[in-house]
Scaffold this active site. Structure first.
Site, PDB file in Angstrom:
ATOM      1  N   ASP A  30       0.830  -1.206   0.000  1.00 27.20           N
ATOM      2  CA  ASP A  30       0.000   0.000   0.000  1.00 27.20           C
ATOM      3  C   ASP A  30       0.866   1.258   0.000  1.00 27.20           C
ATOM      4  OD1 ASP A  30      -2.374   1.384  -0.005  1.00 27.20           O
ATOM      5  OD2 ASP A  30      -2.667   1.266   2.162  1.00 27.20           O
ATOM      6  N   ASN A  32       1.413   3.406  -2.914  1.00 27.97           N
ATOM      7  CA  ASN A  32       1.983   3.858  -4.188  1.00 27.97           C
ATOM      8  C   ASN A  32       1.442   5.222  -4.612  1.00 27.97           C
ATOM      9  OD1 ASN A  32       3.476   1.492  -4.487  1.00 27.97           O
ATOM     10  ND2 ASN A  32       1.857   0.460  -5.638  1.00 27.97           N
ATOM     11  N   TRP A  35       2.691   8.047  -2.373  1.00 25.27           N
ATOM     12  CA  TRP A  35       4.112   8.282  -2.652  1.00 25.27           C
ATOM     13  C   TRP A  35       4.263   9.181  -3.874  1.00 25.27           C
ATOM     14  CZ3 TRP A  35       7.500   7.204  -6.659  1.00 25.27           C
ATOM     15  CH2 TRP A  35       8.872   7.189  -6.361  1.00 25.27           C
ATOM     16  N   SER A  75      -7.062  -5.711  -5.985  1.00 19.47           N
ATOM     17  CA  SER A  75      -8.162  -6.348  -5.275  1.00 19.47           C
ATOM     18  C   SER A  75      -9.462  -6.280  -6.078  1.00 19.47           C
ATOM     19  CB  SER A  75      -8.373  -5.682  -3.910  1.00 19.47           C
ATOM     20  OG  SER A  75      -9.029  -4.431  -4.066  1.00 19.47           O
ATOM     21  N   GLU A  77     -11.967  -4.956  -5.054  1.00 21.98           N
ATOM     22  CA  GLU A  77     -12.522  -3.628  -4.783  1.00 21.98           C
ATOM     23  C   GLU A  77     -11.834  -2.527  -5.595  1.00 21.98           C
ATOM     24  OE1 GLU A  77     -13.774  -6.434  -2.094  1.00 21.98           O
ATOM     25  OE2 GLU A  77     -11.671  -5.806  -2.152  1.00 21.98           O
ATOM     26  N   ASN A  78     -10.662  -2.825  -6.137  1.00 29.45           N
ATOM     27  CA  ASN A  78      -9.919  -1.799  -6.873  1.00 29.45           C
ATOM     28  C   ASN A  78     -10.577  -1.396  -8.184  1.00 29.45           C
ATOM     29  OD1 ASN A  78      -6.610  -2.963  -5.847  1.00 29.45           O
ATOM     30  ND2 ASN A  78      -7.953  -1.422  -4.924  1.00 29.45           N
ATOM     31  N   TRP A  79     -11.586  -2.148  -8.637  1.00 31.02           N
ATOM     32  CA  TRP A  79     -12.326  -1.759  -9.844  1.00 31.02           C
ATOM     33  C   TRP A  79     -13.096  -0.460  -9.630  1.00 31.02           C
ATOM     34  CZ3 TRP A  79     -10.871  -4.177 -14.078  1.00 31.02           C
ATOM     35  CH2 TRP A  79     -10.402  -5.489 -14.002  1.00 31.02           C
ATOM     36  N   ARG A  81     -11.808   2.266  -8.707  1.00 24.42           N
ATOM     37  CA  ARG A  81     -10.931   3.391  -9.019  1.00 24.42           C
ATOM     38  C   ARG A  81     -11.253   3.949 -10.399  1.00 24.42           C
ATOM     39  NH1 ARG A  81      -4.994   1.704  -6.484  1.00 24.42           N
ATOM     40  NH2 ARG A  81      -5.790   1.230  -4.381  1.00 24.42           N
ATOM     41  N   ILE A 205      -6.754  -5.233   7.151  1.00 24.47           N
ATOM     42  CA  ILE A 205      -6.308  -6.330   6.299  1.00 24.47           C
ATOM     43  C   ILE A 205      -6.938  -6.299   4.912  1.00 24.47           C
ATOM     44  CG2 ILE A 205      -5.735  -7.803   8.242  1.00 24.47           C
ATOM     45  CD1 ILE A 205      -8.341  -9.269   7.852  1.00 24.47           C
TER      46      ILE A 205
END
Length: 252
Positions: A30, A32, A35, A75, A77-79, A81, A205
């Protein structure tokens, strides 16, 4: 595809374990995006930096006694984005596989992917299959990449496969216990993780290896993933050796 009900699940303890070291480390990579933002760059710049960090950590595994490394790349769930970020990530995955295939194969790294591949594009799936096939005989480090993966989704898919075997008469429902379900999970050939690391300061988590991490040790660190170093990885592995691992029991 249904896994045979009598398949052998990897044992949590093995002769190749290095005393005091975690045999299997799982990492939630986690930070990126943050950053990149700190540097005034787009989020994808951070993802590219994070991909480079993966190589360093994979190469460090043998030195710290880590036989299995599982990384959370994308993940279910990242769809949610933006389409720009999702497209950029999928392009990054394709380029990473194409670029790293020979290096991973030659360094003795075996690569597996876990997660639901149905939503991924055909070109990416083909590259994933090629990487798995090219490295299938390696055993120096076992790198597992969780791509379109969610712990709840994995358990749901495993339960569907188990139910199909019950319905077809291959599995007695009265004999289903906590040793049965792992045979249907994406990770059925892997030992459970000993240590789970999450970078970036978040202490959750995030639906990662829910079943498998029941007795894992956790480290939540502030370092953003692109800054996570070999030295910090080694320090966390060494600290694991000082943990009192009782698995619900007590020392006599």
């Amino acid at each position: 595809m249904t896994q045979p009900a009598n398949i052998t699940v990897a044992a949590p303890h093995s002769p190749d374990r290095v005393e005091g070291c975690p045999r299997h480390v799982a990492i939630i990579m986690d930070g990126n995006g943050r950053w990149a933002t700190q540097r005034g760059r787009p989020r994808l710049f951070g993802h590219h930096a994070g991909a480079k960090r993966v190589r360093e950590i994979v190469e460090a595994c043998p030195d710290f006694g880590v036989k299995y490394l599982t990384i959370f790349a994308f993940s279910t769930e990242n769809w949610k984005r933006t389409q720009v970020e999702i497209a950029g990530l999928m392009s990054l995955f394709r380029r990473y596989i194409a670029k790293e295939l020979r290096s991973l194969r030659d360094r003795g790294v075996r690569v597996r992917f876990i997660g639901d591949r149905d939503k991924l594009d055909d070109k990416l799936i083909k590259l994933m299959n090629q990487l798995e096939e090219a490295t299938e005989h390696n055993d120096n480090v076992n790198l597992t990449i969780a791509l379109n993966y969610g712990g709840r989704d994995e358990v749901a898919r495993a339960t569907q496969r188990l139910a199909q075997d019950v319905a077809s008469g291959l599995l007695d429902p009265h004999k289903v216990d906590e040793e049965t379900l792992p045979k249907y999970l994406d990770t059925y050939v892997l030992p459970d993780p000993d240590l789970v690391i999450r970078t970036s300061g978040e202490a959750r988590i995030s639906n990662f290896l829910l079943w498998q991490s029941a007795y894992a040790e956790y480290e939540f660190i502030d370092t953003l993933w692109p800054d996570f170093s070999r030295a910090e990885f080694g320090a966390l592995c060494a600290a694991y050796g000082g943990r009192d691992r009782r698995f619900g029991g007590v020392k006599k």
